[in-house]
Design a protein around this motif. Structure first.
Motif, PDB file in Angstrom:
ATOM      1  N   TRP A 187       0.833  -1.203   0.000  1.00 10.07           N
ATOM      2  CA  TRP A 187       0.000   0.000   0.000  1.00 10.07           C
ATOM      3  C   TRP A 187       0.866   1.251   0.000  1.00 10.07           C
ATOM      4  N   ASP A 188       0.283   2.333  -0.504  1.00 11.82           N
ATOM      5  CA  ASP A 188       0.815   3.682  -0.342  1.00 11.82           C
ATOM      6  C   ASP A 188      -0.281   4.495   0.332  1.00 11.82           C
ATOM      7  N   ILE A 189       0.010   5.010   1.551  1.00 14.41           N
ATOM      8  CA  ILE A 189      -1.068   5.641   2.328  1.00 14.41           C
ATOM      9  C   ILE A 189      -1.580   6.919   1.667  1.00 14.41           C
ATOM     10  N   ARG A 190      -0.831   7.449   0.700  1.00 11.64           N
ATOM     11  CA  ARG A 190      -1.337   8.622  -0.011  1.00 11.64           C
ATOM     12  C   ARG A 190      -2.511   8.257  -0.912  1.00 11.64           C
ATOM     13  N   LYS A 191      -2.621   6.934  -1.201  1.00  3.51           N
ATOM     14  CA  LYS A 191      -3.722   6.481  -2.057  1.00  3.51           C
ATOM     15  C   LYS A 191      -4.104   5.065  -1.632  1.00  3.51           C
ATOM     16  N   LEU A 192      -5.010   4.983  -0.646  1.00  2.37           N
ATOM     17  CA  LEU A 192      -5.452   3.680  -0.144  1.00  2.37           C
ATOM     18  C   LEU A 192      -6.633   3.120  -0.925  1.00  2.37           C
ATOM     19  N   ALA A 193      -6.934   3.726  -2.070  1.00  2.00           N
ATOM     20  CA  ALA A 193      -8.078   3.245  -2.852  1.00  2.00           C
ATOM     21  C   ALA A 193      -7.847   1.832  -3.358  1.00  2.00           C
ATOM     22  N   GLU A 194      -6.583   1.472  -3.618  1.00  2.00           N
ATOM     23  CA  GLU A 194      -6.270   0.117  -4.068  1.00  2.00           C
ATOM     24  C   GLU A 194      -4.818  -0.186  -3.732  1.00  2.00           C
ATOM     25  N   PRO A 195      -4.503  -1.466  -3.531  1.00  3.21           N
ATOM     26  CA  PRO A 195      -3.106  -1.826  -3.236  1.00  3.21           C
ATOM     27  C   PRO A 195      -2.226  -1.668  -4.465  1.00  3.21           C
ATOM     28  N   THR A 196      -0.952  -1.340  -4.248  1.00  2.00           N
ATOM     29  CA  THR A 196      -0.029  -1.167  -5.372  1.00  2.00           C
ATOM     30  C   THR A 196       0.479  -2.501  -5.908  1.00  2.00           C
ATOM     31  N   GLU A 197       0.420  -3.558  -5.084  1.00  2.00           N
ATOM     32  CA  GLU A 197       0.960  -4.860  -5.496  1.00  2.00           C
ATOM     33  C   GLU A 197       0.304  -5.952  -4.647  1.00  2.00           C
ATOM     34  N   MET A 198       0.301  -7.193  -5.149  1.00  2.00           N
ATOM     35  CA  MET A 198      -0.323  -8.289  -4.411  1.00  2.00           C
ATOM     36  C   MET A 198       0.475  -9.570  -4.611  1.00  2.00           C
ATOM     37  N   LEU A 199       0.506 -10.400  -3.568  1.00  3.91           N
ATOM     38  CA  LEU A 199       1.162 -11.714  -3.647  1.00  3.91           C
ATOM     39  C   LEU A 199       0.271 -12.734  -2.949  1.00  3.91           C
ATOM     40  N   VAL A 200       0.012 -13.858  -3.623  1.00  2.51           N
ATOM     41  CA  VAL A 200      -0.760 -14.962  -3.046  1.00  2.51           C
ATOM     42  C   VAL A 200       0.217 -15.981  -2.473  1.00  2.51           C
ATOM     43  N   LEU A 201       0.027 -16.359  -1.223  1.00  6.49           N
ATOM     44  CA  LEU A 201       0.955 -17.255  -0.520  1.00  6.49           C
ATOM     45  C   LEU A 201       0.649 -18.720  -0.840  1.00  6.49           C
TER      46      LEU A 201
END
Length: 614
Positions: A292-306
């Motif tokens: 996340w970037d708290i300046r823009k919490l509308a959507e995550p910047t990246e994702m990883l599935v474990l």
């Protein structure tokens, strides 16, 4: 209304003070002794007397004025210049300096001060005021002191319905403030009147929280921003991410949308090393790691599935319970899962499957704590089930060191920030354990019963002397550790390095041996598998008949072996008897032969005797 009585008095007599004066003593009554009374006097024997001795005490109450503390700063700027000279203009300042340096008064002042300064400089050169001249003596005193800890503060959840203190975070600058996340993690145990609030506590005024954080859902994790101490990020029970700016009050500045957030409670939220200081990442039991970037919490910047099968399927993902990030290794991070597996990841890998670099499996339950050693980043600590384990990144098969199995679950753990051989663990029976494996490996150096309810969270101050323990009922206990456990010992780094290297080498040897044994076993099983493949497929009845036949064949062979053994035993006895009889006959024959020559000699002697007679 009628006046019934009237009392009159002169105005001058109102409020007149009492007038006391000195006068000689006078006798009012004098009773002389009567001798006739002596005969009626009876001596009392024994005489009981009672004496009560207590110190005289007085009770006073004093209401002192409350001391209000304010933080103020002073900005020092260049000064001392005359008003007509601008300090920013270099030419004006140079011209003024030259003018002053030619002044005779200036030269005399500098000459006088020069001798004083020379004396002070020589003193500083003689003794370095910043050097420790008696380090060894202090260390000896520290070593002799037994490990101990004392409670310095207790902070309680101010709500009637108590909640678990799930996460603690120290203020990065002063360590005088502590942010505590409160939530109930028991499934479907949230009551209607349960508060959602979490608090920031000022340790100098622990009776009332300094700031109340009001999230939309109870906070499970809460972290101060190391670059900006006014900003905090929190992970909620419903999976949302939120951040606060303490200058703007207790309401969150921004909250992530439910659609793009986690589906389960956010158990880990950590700030990243970035130029802006606004990036963070989070992990949850839904099997996802989101950046996340708290300046823009509308959507995550990246994702990883474990997903350790590296297929990227969310239904195969392992639920994350704890998260670990070391700022000195900015691309690497580690995740502890519900299944007892630790997943090592690399954020900068090209494809999502390559981001999961390796796994470490050694716990029978969830990994509740995961932390790298601050002195040796390749060594990390895990806490889960009934043990705490120390791992090396090089060894994937097993941990290099581990504690004994306790009678109660371990709930959290962390390394000491000042000593590489010391770590802390908390247990579900309310006990805090301090381990120093250079001193003792089988038992903790210090075990302290903090409270009766289970301890749920643990956080150490950066100075390594104060540790905070959060409990299931929302009580945060602050303990000051004895100096022996928070002071770097002589040669400790060298000894810890030697121990880690020795244990790593030992585990490498064992791992190679186990790998060799597995290869042999696999080769053997593959050989048996090829033989099995050549056989035709048998029905269950055929398998049963074959097993019965093999069973009776084994019994038959065993019976024959026993019969053969008995026959050999009897034959041996017969042979022994025949041998005895033969030996007896031979002995008798030898006796007769020896008897015959003896008779002939007797006959010859008798003949000689007869010839001699007349």
């Amino acid at each position: 209304m009628e006046i019934m009585y009237v009392y009159t008095r002169k105005r001058s007599e109102f409020g007149r003070p009492c007038s006391f004066s000195d006068r000689p003593a006078e006798v009012n009554v004098d009773i002389p002794p009567d001798p006739s009374m002596a005969s009626s006097f009876i001596l009392r024997n024994p005489v009981d007397s009672y004496v009560q001795h207590t110190s005289d005490m007085s009770e006073h109450e004093v209401n002192t004025e409350r001391v209000e503390v304010e933080s103020r700063g002073v900005n020092h700027v260049e000064g001392g210049w005359p008003k007509d000279i601008n300090p920013q203009e270099v030419e004006q300042t140079i011209r003024f300096r030259k003018k002053v340096e030619k002044d005779e008064n200036y030269v005399n002042t500098i000459t006088h001060l020069g001798t004083l300064m020379e004396h002070c400089v020589k003193q500083n050169n003689a003794i370095n005021i910043y050097k420790e001249y008696f380090e060894e003596e202090e260390m000896v005193e520290v070593e002799d002191e037994p490990p101990s800890a004392k409670t310095i503060n207790v902070i309680r959840d101010p709500n009637v319905t108590k909640r678990t203190a799930t996460h603690l975070s120290w203020h990065p600058d002063t360590c005088k403030k502590l942010a505590v996340a409160y939530s109930s993690l028991e499934f479907q145990q949230n009551m209607k009147n349960m508060s959602f609030d979490s608090y920031i506590w000022d340790l100098e005024n622990p009776n009332k929280p300094e700031l109340v954080l009001r999230p939309s859902s109870p906070l499970v994790s809460l972290e101060y921003n190391p670059k900006d101490s006014h900003v905090l990020v929190g992970g909620c029970y419903n999976g949302q991410m939120a951040y606060w700016d303490t200058r703007k009050g207790g309401l969150p500045v921004e909250v992530s949308a439910v659609e793009v957030s986690h589906r389960d409670p956010v158990y880990g939220a950590i700030w990243l090393q970035s130029k802006t200081g606004t990036e963070c990442f989070s992990a949850s039991t839904d099997g996802q790691v989101l950046w996340w970037d708290i300046r823009k919490l509308a959507e995550p910047t990246e994702m990883l599935v474990l997903d350790i099968t590296r297929k990227g399927l969310l239904e195969n993902a392992l639920g994350a319970v704890t998260l670990e990030f070391e700022p000195t290794m900015p691309t690497k991070f580690m995740v502890g899962t519900e299944q007892g597996i630790v997943i090592a990841c690399n954020r900068k890998a090209k494809t999502p499957p390559e981001k999961i670099t390796s796994t470490y499996s050694g716990h029978h339950g969830p990994v509740y704590a995961l932390a790298r050693n601050p002195f040796y980043p390749k060594i990390f600590l895990t806490v889960g089930d009934w043990t705490a384990r120390i791992w090396s990144e090089e060894i994937k098969e097993s941990s290099i060191m581990w504690t004994k199995y306790h009678l109660s679950y371990l709930t959290d753990g962390c390394w000491s920030t000042v000593r590489p051989a010391v770590f802390f663990t908390t247990r579900s029976d309310g006990t805090l354990d301090v381990w120093d494996f250079l001193f003792k490996q089988n038992d903790p150096s210090l075990s302290l019963k903090v409270c009766d309810e289970p301890l749920s969270s643990l956080r150490l101050q950066d100075n390594g002397c104060v540790v905070g323990c959060g409990s299931k009922l929302g009580t945060v206990t602050l303990l000051e550790i004895s100096s022996g456990l928070c002071t770097l010992q002589r040669n400790e780094k060298m000894l810890a390095t030697a121990m880690f290297e020795r244990e790593t080498k030992r585990e490498k040897i064992l791992e190679a041996r186990h790998r060799e044994m597995r290869l042999k076993e696999r080769a053997r099983s593959e050989g048996q598998g090829s033989e099995v493949e050549e056989r035709p497929v048998e029905s269950p009845q055929e398998v049963l008949d074959r097993a019965r036949k093999e069973f009776f064949e084994v019994i038959e062979v065993e019976l024959q072996r026993q019969a053969r053994a008995e026959t050999q035993h009897l034959g041996g006895k017969v042979k022994d008897r025949a041998g005895e009889e033969e030996a007896a006959v031979v002995a008798a024959a030898q006796g007769e032969e020896s008897q015959l020559p003896k008779d002939k000699e007797e006959e010859e002697e008798e003949e000689k005797d007869a010839a001699k007679e007349p």
